[in-house]
Design a protein around this motif. Structure first.
Motif, PDB file in Angstrom:
ATOM      1  N   ARG A 120      -8.846  -1.284   5.655  1.00  0.00           N
ATOM      2  CA  ARG A 120      -8.378  -1.497   4.281  1.00  0.00           C
ATOM      3  C   ARG A 120      -9.185  -0.651   3.285  1.00  0.00           C
ATOM      4  NH1 ARG A 120      -8.344  -7.368   3.019  1.00  0.00           N
ATOM      5  NH2 ARG A 120     -10.479  -6.950   2.478  1.00  0.00           N
TER       6      ARG A 120
ATOM      7  N   ASN B 230       1.232   4.300   2.625  1.00  0.00           N
ATOM      8  CA  ASN B 230       2.035   3.861   3.775  1.00  0.00           C
ATOM      9  C   ASN B 230       1.223   3.811   5.061  1.00  0.00           C
ATOM     10  OD1 ASN B 230       4.348   3.586   2.231  1.00  0.00           O
ATOM     11  ND2 ASN B 230       5.038   5.678   2.639  1.00  0.00           N
TER      12      ASN B 230
ATOM     13  N   ASP C 102      -0.674   0.613   5.114  1.00  0.00           N
ATOM     14  CA  ASP C 102       0.232  -0.503   5.426  1.00  0.00           C
ATOM     15  C   ASP C 102       0.541  -0.558   6.919  1.00  0.00           C
ATOM     16  OD1 ASP C 102       0.287  -1.076   2.722  1.00  0.00           O
ATOM     17  OD2 ASP C 102       2.236  -0.099   2.384  1.00  0.00           O
TER      18      ASP C 102
ATOM     19  N   THR D  58      -0.975  -3.377   9.482  1.00  0.00           N
ATOM     20  CA  THR D  58      -0.004  -4.229  10.168  1.00  0.00           C
ATOM     21  C   THR D  58      -0.248  -4.222  11.667  1.00  0.00           C
ATOM     22  OG1 THR D  58       1.648  -3.879   8.448  1.00  0.00           O
ATOM     23  CG2 THR D  58       2.452  -4.621  10.587  1.00  0.00           C
TER      24      THR D  58
END
Length: 192
Positions: free
Chosen positions: A153, A159, A162, A166
Protein backbone atom coordinates in the motif's frame (compact mmCIF):
# COMPACT_ATOMS: atom_id res chain seq x y z
CA UNK A 1 3.68 -56.85 -12.77
CA UNK A 2 5.23 -59.43 -10.51
CA UNK A 3 2.01 -59.82 -8.51
CA UNK A 4 0.03 -60.58 -11.67
CA UNK A 5 2.63 -63.08 -12.91
CA UNK A 6 3.09 -64.76 -9.54
CA UNK A 7 -0.05 -65.25 -7.43
CA UNK A 8 2.13 -66.05 -4.37
CA UNK A 9 3.75 -62.60 -4.55
CA UNK A 10 1.97 -60.06 -2.34
CA UNK A 11 2.84 -56.44 -1.74
CA UNK A 12 2.54 -55.29 1.84
CA UNK A 13 1.64 -51.62 1.30
CA UNK A 14 2.64 -50.63 4.86
CA UNK A 15 6.03 -52.32 4.53
CA UNK A 16 6.56 -50.73 1.12
CA UNK A 17 5.82 -47.22 2.45
CA UNK A 18 8.10 -47.84 5.43
CA UNK A 19 10.89 -49.03 3.14
CA UNK A 20 10.50 -46.07 0.78
CA UNK A 21 10.37 -43.65 3.71
CA UNK A 22 13.57 -45.07 5.17
CA UNK A 23 15.19 -45.03 1.74
CA UNK A 24 14.27 -41.34 1.30
CA UNK A 25 15.72 -40.49 4.70
CA UNK A 26 18.90 -42.36 3.82
CA UNK A 27 19.18 -40.41 0.55
CA UNK A 28 18.76 -37.10 2.39
CA UNK A 29 21.44 -38.09 4.90
CA UNK A 30 23.75 -39.04 2.02
CA UNK A 31 23.06 -35.65 0.42
CA UNK A 32 24.01 -33.92 3.68
CA UNK A 33 27.28 -35.87 3.75
CA UNK A 34 28.00 -35.03 0.10
CA UNK A 35 27.33 -31.32 0.66
CA UNK A 36 29.54 -31.32 3.75
CA UNK A 37 32.32 -33.10 1.84
CA UNK A 38 31.99 -30.66 -1.08
CA UNK A 39 32.53 -27.70 1.25
CA UNK A 40 35.07 -29.18 3.66
CA UNK A 41 38.59 -27.78 3.69
CA UNK A 42 39.98 -25.11 1.43
CA UNK A 43 37.84 -24.38 -1.60
CA UNK A 44 34.60 -25.95 -2.69
CA UNK A 45 33.99 -28.93 -4.95
CA UNK A 46 31.41 -27.09 -7.06
CA UNK A 47 30.51 -30.08 -9.22
CA UNK A 48 29.69 -32.18 -6.15
CA UNK A 49 27.76 -29.32 -4.53
CA UNK A 50 25.74 -28.59 -7.67
CA UNK A 51 24.91 -32.27 -8.20
CA UNK A 52 23.74 -32.68 -4.61
CA UNK A 53 21.61 -29.53 -4.54
CA UNK A 54 20.30 -29.11 -8.07
CA UNK A 55 19.11 -32.69 -8.45
CA UNK A 56 16.60 -32.35 -5.59
CA UNK A 57 13.13 -30.84 -5.34
CA UNK A 58 12.28 -27.91 -3.05
CA UNK A 59 10.57 -30.30 -0.63
CA UNK A 60 13.64 -32.54 -0.53
CA UNK A 61 15.91 -29.52 -0.05
CA UNK A 62 13.85 -28.38 2.96
CA UNK A 63 14.51 -31.80 4.53
CA UNK A 64 18.18 -31.69 3.56
CA UNK A 65 18.55 -28.20 5.02
CA UNK A 66 17.04 -29.29 8.32
CA UNK A 67 19.23 -32.41 8.45
CA UNK A 68 22.33 -30.37 7.58
CA UNK A 69 21.66 -27.85 10.36
CA UNK A 70 21.04 -30.70 12.81
CA UNK A 71 24.22 -32.55 11.82
CA UNK A 72 26.57 -29.59 11.46
CA UNK A 73 25.06 -26.81 13.58
CA UNK A 74 24.89 -24.40 10.66
CA UNK A 75 22.00 -23.72 8.25
CA UNK A 76 22.64 -24.89 4.70
CA UNK A 77 21.92 -21.41 3.31
CA UNK A 78 24.60 -20.01 5.64
CA UNK A 79 27.10 -22.62 4.47
CA UNK A 80 26.44 -21.67 0.85
CA UNK A 81 26.86 -17.99 1.76
CA UNK A 82 30.28 -18.67 3.22
CA UNK A 83 31.50 -21.09 0.53
CA UNK A 84 30.25 -19.51 -2.69
CA UNK A 85 30.24 -16.06 -4.24
CA UNK A 86 28.44 -13.78 -6.66
CA UNK A 87 25.52 -14.93 -8.77
CA UNK A 88 26.48 -18.56 -8.10
CA UNK A 89 25.95 -18.01 -4.37
CA UNK A 90 22.68 -16.15 -4.96
CA UNK A 91 21.42 -18.93 -7.22
CA UNK A 92 22.25 -21.75 -4.79
CA UNK A 93 20.79 -19.83 -1.84
CA UNK A 94 17.57 -19.31 -3.81
CA UNK A 95 17.44 -23.00 -4.69
CA UNK A 96 17.71 -24.17 -1.06
CA UNK A 97 15.42 -21.48 0.40
CA UNK A 98 11.77 -22.56 0.75
CA UNK A 99 9.60 -20.91 -1.92
CA UNK A 100 7.41 -18.94 0.50
CA UNK A 101 10.43 -17.45 2.24
CA UNK A 102 12.17 -16.72 -1.08
CA UNK A 103 9.06 -14.92 -2.35
CA UNK A 104 8.91 -12.86 0.87
CA UNK A 105 12.57 -11.90 0.45
CA UNK A 106 12.04 -10.96 -3.20
CA UNK A 107 9.06 -8.74 -2.29
CA UNK A 108 11.12 -7.11 0.47
CA UNK A 109 14.02 -6.44 -1.89
CA UNK A 110 11.64 -5.09 -4.55
CA UNK A 111 10.16 -2.61 -2.07
CA UNK A 112 13.35 -1.54 -0.26
CA UNK A 113 15.05 1.77 -0.96
CA UNK A 114 13.80 4.50 -3.24
CA UNK A 115 10.76 3.44 -5.24
CA UNK A 116 10.00 -0.17 -5.95
CA UNK A 117 10.51 -2.77 -8.64
CA UNK A 118 6.93 -3.08 -9.89
CA UNK A 119 7.84 -5.71 -12.47
CA UNK A 120 9.23 -7.99 -9.77
CA UNK A 121 6.15 -7.46 -7.59
CA UNK A 122 3.87 -8.37 -10.48
CA UNK A 123 5.93 -11.44 -11.32
CA UNK A 124 5.83 -12.76 -7.76
CA UNK A 125 2.23 -11.96 -6.86
CA UNK A 126 0.53 -12.75 -10.16
CA UNK A 127 2.47 -15.97 -10.69
CA UNK A 128 1.46 -17.59 -7.39
CA UNK A 129 -1.53 -19.66 -6.34
CA UNK A 130 -3.74 -18.44 -3.49
CA UNK A 131 -2.09 -20.93 -1.11
CA UNK A 132 1.38 -19.73 -2.14
CA UNK A 133 0.39 -16.08 -1.64
CA UNK A 134 -0.98 -16.91 1.81
CA UNK A 135 2.21 -18.78 2.81
CA UNK A 136 4.40 -15.96 1.45
CA UNK A 137 2.33 -13.33 3.30
CA UNK A 138 2.74 -15.24 6.57
CA UNK A 139 6.52 -15.47 6.08
CA UNK A 140 6.75 -11.80 5.11
CA UNK A 141 4.67 -10.61 8.06
CA UNK A 142 6.74 -12.72 10.49
CA UNK A 143 10.11 -11.66 9.07
CA UNK A 144 9.72 -7.92 8.48
CA UNK A 145 8.55 -5.02 10.68
CA UNK A 146 5.88 -3.86 8.26
CA UNK A 147 3.32 -6.38 6.95
CA UNK A 148 3.07 -7.24 3.27
CA UNK A 149 -0.25 -5.49 2.71
CA UNK A 150 0.96 -2.27 4.36
CA UNK A 151 4.25 -2.43 2.43
CA UNK A 152 2.46 -2.76 -0.90
CA UNK A 153 0.00 0.00 0.00
CA UNK A 154 2.86 2.40 0.80
CA UNK A 155 4.90 1.56 -2.32
CA UNK A 156 2.25 1.41 -5.05
CA UNK A 157 -0.45 3.64 -6.50
CA UNK A 158 -3.28 3.60 -9.02
CA UNK A 159 -4.60 0.50 -10.77
CA UNK A 160 -1.46 -1.50 -10.05
CA UNK A 161 -1.88 -0.83 -6.33
CA UNK A 162 -5.52 -1.93 -6.50
CA UNK A 163 -4.68 -5.11 -8.40
CA UNK A 164 -1.72 -6.22 -6.26
CA UNK A 165 -3.44 -5.33 -2.98
CA UNK A 166 -6.43 -7.38 -4.06
CA UNK A 167 -4.18 -10.33 -4.88
CA UNK A 168 -2.35 -10.02 -1.55
CA UNK A 169 -5.48 -9.55 0.55
CA UNK A 170 -7.97 -11.75 -1.30
CA UNK A 171 -6.14 -14.19 -3.57
CA UNK A 172 -8.15 -15.33 -6.56
CA UNK A 173 -9.78 -18.70 -6.48
CA UNK A 174 -7.90 -21.54 -8.04
CA UNK A 175 -9.41 -23.08 -11.12
CA UNK A 176 -8.67 -24.25 -14.60
CA UNK A 177 -9.13 -22.13 -17.72
CA UNK A 178 -12.08 -24.40 -18.52
CA UNK A 179 -13.90 -22.91 -15.53
CA UNK A 180 -13.74 -19.31 -16.82
CA UNK A 181 -17.12 -17.61 -17.16
CA UNK A 182 -16.80 -16.24 -20.71
CA UNK A 183 -19.79 -13.89 -20.36
CA UNK A 184 -18.50 -12.42 -17.09
CA UNK A 185 -15.04 -11.94 -18.63
CA UNK A 186 -16.51 -10.12 -21.66
CA UNK A 187 -18.62 -7.92 -19.38
CA UNK A 188 -15.58 -7.04 -17.24
CA UNK A 189 -13.53 -6.27 -20.36
CA UNK A 190 -16.24 -3.97 -21.72
CA UNK A 191 -16.35 -2.06 -18.41
CA UNK A 192 -12.61 -1.43 -18.68
Amino acid sequence: TMAAENPDFEIDEGKLEELLGTHGETLRTADVDIIHKACKGIGTNDKLLINAICSRSKAELVEISALYAEAHGKPLVELIGSECGGNYKDFLKAVVTPSDLMDAQIIHKATSGMGCNETLLIEVLVGRSPAEIQAMTEKYDAKYDKGLYDTLRSELSGNLEDMLLTLAKEPREEGSPDEVDEDAAKEAAEKL
